[in-house]
Design a protein around this motif. Structure first.
Motif, PDB file in Angstrom:
ATOM      1  N   MET A   1       1.512  21.661  37.472  1.00  0.00           N
ATOM      2  CA  MET A   1       1.783  22.415  38.696  1.00  0.00           C
ATOM      3  C   MET A   1       1.914  21.428  39.849  1.00  0.00           C
ATOM      4  N   SER A   2       3.076  21.363  40.484  1.00  0.00           N
ATOM      5  CA  SER A   2       3.291  20.414  41.564  1.00  0.00           C
ATOM      6  C   SER A   2       2.613  20.899  42.831  1.00  0.00           C
ATOM      7  N   ARG A   3       2.246  19.985  43.735  1.00  0.00           N
ATOM      8  CA  ARG A   3       1.537  20.315  44.966  1.00  0.00           C
ATOM      9  C   ARG A   3       2.389  19.930  46.169  1.00  0.00           C
ATOM     10  N   ASN A   4       2.381  20.818  47.207  1.00  0.00           N
ATOM     11  CA  ASN A   4       3.139  20.574  48.413  1.00  0.00           C
ATOM     12  C   ASN A   4       2.277  20.923  49.604  1.00  0.00           C
ATOM     13  N   THR A   5       2.582  20.304  50.755  1.00  0.00           N
ATOM     14  CA  THR A   5       1.912  20.628  52.004  1.00  0.00           C
ATOM     15  C   THR A   5       2.712  21.690  52.728  1.00  0.00           C
ATOM     16  N   LEU A   6       2.002  22.709  53.240  1.00  0.00           N
ATOM     17  CA  LEU A   6       2.659  23.815  53.932  1.00  0.00           C
ATOM     18  C   LEU A   6       1.741  24.313  55.035  1.00  0.00           C
ATOM     19  N   VAL A   7       2.295  24.489  56.241  1.00  0.00           N
ATOM     20  CA  VAL A   7       1.511  25.077  57.331  1.00  0.00           C
ATOM     21  C   VAL A   7       1.310  26.551  57.001  1.00  0.00           C
ATOM     22  N   PHE A   8       0.046  26.953  56.844  1.00  0.00           N
ATOM     23  CA  PHE A   8      -0.237  28.310  56.404  1.00  0.00           C
ATOM     24  C   PHE A   8      -0.066  29.309  57.550  1.00  0.00           C
ATOM     25  N   THR A   9       0.941  30.131  57.423  1.00  0.00           N
ATOM     26  CA  THR A   9       1.112  31.323  58.250  1.00  0.00           C
ATOM     27  C   THR A   9       1.516  32.441  57.318  1.00  0.00           C
ATOM     28  N   ASP A  10       1.304  33.672  57.748  1.00  0.00           N
ATOM     29  CA  ASP A  10       1.660  34.798  56.891  1.00  0.00           C
ATOM     30  C   ASP A  10       3.147  34.792  56.558  1.00  0.00           C
ATOM     31  N   ALA A  11       3.973  34.421  57.548  1.00  0.00           N
ATOM     32  CA  ALA A  11       5.415  34.408  57.324  1.00  0.00           C
ATOM     33  C   ALA A  11       5.807  33.334  56.309  1.00  0.00           C
ATOM     34  N   ASN A  12       5.212  32.127  56.433  1.00  0.00           N
ATOM     35  CA  ASN A  12       5.537  31.038  55.508  1.00  0.00           C
ATOM     36  C   ASN A  12       5.129  31.381  54.081  1.00  0.00           C
ATOM     37  N   ILE A  13       3.952  31.976  53.930  1.00  0.00           N
ATOM     38  CA  ILE A  13       3.467  32.298  52.584  1.00  0.00           C
ATOM     39  C   ILE A  13       4.276  33.441  51.980  1.00  0.00           C
ATOM     40  N   ASP A  14       4.628  34.416  52.806  1.00  0.00           N
ATOM     41  CA  ASP A  14       5.424  35.537  52.313  1.00  0.00           C
ATOM     42  C   ASP A  14       6.786  35.069  51.809  1.00  0.00           C
ATOM     43  N   ALA A  15       7.305  33.968  52.392  1.00  0.00           N
ATOM     44  CA  ALA A  15       8.625  33.460  52.011  1.00  0.00           C
ATOM     45  C   ALA A  15       8.591  32.591  50.757  1.00  0.00           C
ATOM     46  N   LEU A  16       7.392  32.232  50.274  1.00  0.00           N
ATOM     47  CA  LEU A  16       7.310  31.353  49.104  1.00  0.00           C
ATOM     48  C   LEU A  16       7.826  32.073  47.857  1.00  0.00           C
ATOM     49  N   PRO A  17       8.648  31.406  47.037  1.00  0.00           N
ATOM     50  CA  PRO A  17       9.119  32.015  45.792  1.00  0.00           C
ATOM     51  C   PRO A  17       7.996  32.085  44.764  1.00  0.00           C
ATOM     52  N   GLN A  18       8.091  33.035  43.824  1.00  0.00           N
ATOM     53  CA  GLN A  18       7.060  33.206  42.787  1.00  0.00           C
ATOM     54  C   GLN A  18       7.275  32.193  41.672  1.00  0.00           C
ATOM     55  N   VAL A  19       7.104  30.924  42.031  1.00  0.00           N
ATOM     56  CA  VAL A  19       7.210  29.825  41.080  1.00  0.00           C
ATOM     57  C   VAL A  19       5.875  29.108  41.060  1.00  0.00           C
ATOM     58  N   GLU A  20       5.371  28.770  39.883  1.00  0.00           N
ATOM     59  CA  GLU A  20       4.037  28.196  39.763  1.00  0.00           C
ATOM     60  C   GLU A  20       3.934  26.868  40.513  1.00  0.00           C
ATOM     61  N   LYS A  21       3.241  26.896  41.652  1.00  0.00           N
ATOM     62  CA  LYS A  21       3.016  25.695  42.462  1.00  0.00           C
ATOM     63  C   LYS A  21       1.710  25.840  43.215  1.00  0.00           C
ATOM     64  N   MET A  22       1.200  24.705  43.676  1.00  0.00           N
ATOM     65  CA  MET A  22       0.010  24.693  44.515  1.00  0.00           C
ATOM     66  C   MET A  22       0.393  24.122  45.868  1.00  0.00           C
ATOM     67  N   TYR A  23       0.064  24.845  46.942  1.00  0.00           N
ATOM     68  CA  TYR A  23       0.369  24.397  48.305  1.00  0.00           C
ATOM     69  C   TYR A  23      -0.935  24.121  49.038  1.00  0.00           C
ATOM     70  N   SER A  24      -0.933  23.095  49.903  1.00  0.00           N
ATOM     71  CA  SER A  24      -2.126  22.727  50.677  1.00  0.00           C
ATOM     72  C   SER A  24      -1.857  22.898  52.163  1.00  0.00           C
ATOM     73  N   ASN A  25      -2.807  23.507  52.863  1.00  0.00           N
ATOM     74  CA  ASN A  25      -2.731  23.593  54.319  1.00  0.00           C
ATOM     75  C   ASN A  25      -3.122  22.235  54.899  1.00  0.00           C
ATOM     76  N   PRO A  26      -2.338  21.649  55.812  1.00  0.00           N
ATOM     77  CA  PRO A  26      -2.662  20.303  56.313  1.00  0.00           C
ATOM     78  C   PRO A  26      -3.971  20.240  57.098  1.00  0.00           C
ATOM     79  N   ASP A  27      -4.402  21.357  57.706  1.00  0.00           N
ATOM     80  CA  ASP A  27      -5.632  21.362  58.506  1.00  0.00           C
ATOM     81  C   ASP A  27      -6.833  21.706  57.637  1.00  0.00           C
ATOM     82  N   ALA A  28      -7.876  20.877  57.707  1.00  0.00           N
ATOM     83  CA  ALA A  28      -9.096  21.123  56.937  1.00  0.00           C
ATOM     84  C   ALA A  28      -9.922  22.227  57.589  1.00  0.00           C
ATOM     85  N   ILE A  29     -10.747  22.890  56.789  1.00  0.00           N
ATOM     86  CA  ILE A  29     -11.721  23.860  57.288  1.00  0.00           C
ATOM     87  C   ILE A  29     -12.997  23.073  57.585  1.00  0.00           C
TER      88      ILE A  29
END
Length: 402
Positions: A1-29
């Protein structure tokens, strides 16, 4: 499963295709010196928030209208700050139920030997493991099963059987029971017994004559014919079981894509074997004697017109060998073919159809239907099949003449 950086917003996540991948939010909690990483695990059906914190993965909610980025960040912050002691949602499906799902998925993908693995699983795994919720199976259960199993069977067979639940558990941990098993060790792993590997003899070329005669004299027609095809072509047993009339195309036997290896589906590789005239006569005689006319009709079936179980075949094969005072395994016939072809400086890959010796790139980019490659298939098959024919031609059509 490939990993990508993505700014987490509802719009960005809703636009993600249903392809097996792991995305990371650049800002830590962050909470003081503590910090976690919020990620999004996208599958074919769901998008799930995951928090990586303190060496553990915490599965949060699935992305939906009622659970978005703000909800996931809030829940992740509560875990990092210690306000929320995370308890994973436990998948309570039994091992038996999850196994059925995984076997069905593998079968749908065209994986080979699924039926064989399914039989090994359900005939050998005890009820106290099958009926248990998957997250409650422990090492002690498997140790008890091993002790019971070895009391009635061999260590060698145990090593084959334990591979199946080990595979099922790993698939469960990766897919259908991820949350329940993400922090658990596979109780079926590293449970094989140490056994001395038996070295089975490989028949010499001369031995093929005695094997050919032995299966003829044993008079179980399908075993004799499958043995002859194995000697002449190197076909795998699973391929012969699925061989249909439509695969016999003039001078060629052409297998469907993916019939032996799943990689052939991805690479669109077809297996083809050229037949010299005597071999074609042998195959046609078999079809005629058994009244095989329909294009979808299998060449080899039992009395109930179903695929011949490999254990039934091996039982008949062993009896034929013992009667002739021989001690060879059926699968070693392929070793003889390849060894002899190497000795004669003829590439066996063009006869067996899938013993490629090139690197992966060369294999995938070769035009296997070109005239140049076709001529190599013909010359390789002609060399080997004529050699076998000269050895056993006095028994060639034994039992197949009307």
């Amino acid at each position: 499963m490939s990993r990508n950086t993505l700014v987490f917003t509802d719009a960005n996540i809703d636009a993600l295709p249903q392809v097996e991948k792991m995305y990371s939010n650049p800002d830590a909690i962050r909470f003081g010196q503590y910090k976690g990483k919020l990620k999004m695990r996208v599958g074919r059906e769901t998008k799930t928030f995951v928090l990586h914190y303190d060496g553990q993965r915490h599965t949060l909610g699935n992305f939906c209208p009622s659970y978005g980025v703000s909800n996931a960040i809030a829940e992740a912050y509560e875990i990092v700050s210690g306000q929320l002691h995370y308890k994973p949602r436990i998948q309570s499906d039994t091992f038996e139920k999850l196994s059925a799902i995984i076997f069905d998925e593998k079968e749908a993908k065209g994986r080979v030997a699924v039926d064989q693995s399914r039989r090994k699983f359900y005939r050998n795994v005890p009820e106290y493991i099958l009926k248990k919720p998957v997250h409650k199976i422990c090492r002690e259960d498997v140790v008890l099963w091993r002790r019971e199993f070895l009391g009635r069977s061999t260590a060698g067979y145990w090593n084959k059987v334990i591979e199946v639940p080990n595979m099922i558990w790993n698939e469960c941990a990766r897919t259908h029971a991820f949350t329940a098993l993400e922090n658990k060790t596979n109780p079926f792993s590293n449970m094989k017994e140490e056994v001395a590997k038996r070295i089975y003899p490989i028949p010499s070329f001369t031995d093929l004559k005695y094997i050919w005669r032995a299966v003829n004299e044993h008079q179980v027609d399908y075993v004799a014919m499958m043995t002859k095809l194995k000697i002449l072509t190197g076909m795998h047993y699973s391929e012969m079981c699925k061989l249909q009339k439509r695969h016999i195309q003039g001078d060629w036997i052409i297998f469907d894509v993916g019939q032996h290896k799943i990689s052939n589906i991805r690479n669109q590789v077809r297996h083809k074997i050229f037949m010299i005239q005597p071999v074609k006569e042998l195959v046609n005689a078999w079809c005629k004697v058994n009244d095989i006319r329909d294009s979808e009709q299998p060449l080899f079936v039992n009395s109930l017109f179903t695929i011949i179980d490999h254990r039934t075949f091996n039982g008949v094969w062993k009896r034929a060998m013992r009667k002739a005072d021989l001690d060879f395994r059926f699968d070693r016939l392929r070793h003889t073919l390849i060894t002899q072809m190497i000795q004669d400086d003829i590439p066996s890959k063009y006869l067996t159809g899938h013993c490629y010796l090139e690197n992966t790139q060369t294999k995938h980019y070769t035009d296997w239907d070109s005239d140049a490659v076709k001529s190599k298939f013909i010359s390789s098959a002609t060399h080997w099949q004529n050699k076998v024919y000269a050895l056993v031609k006095d028994q060639w059509l034994y039992g197949l003449r009307n």
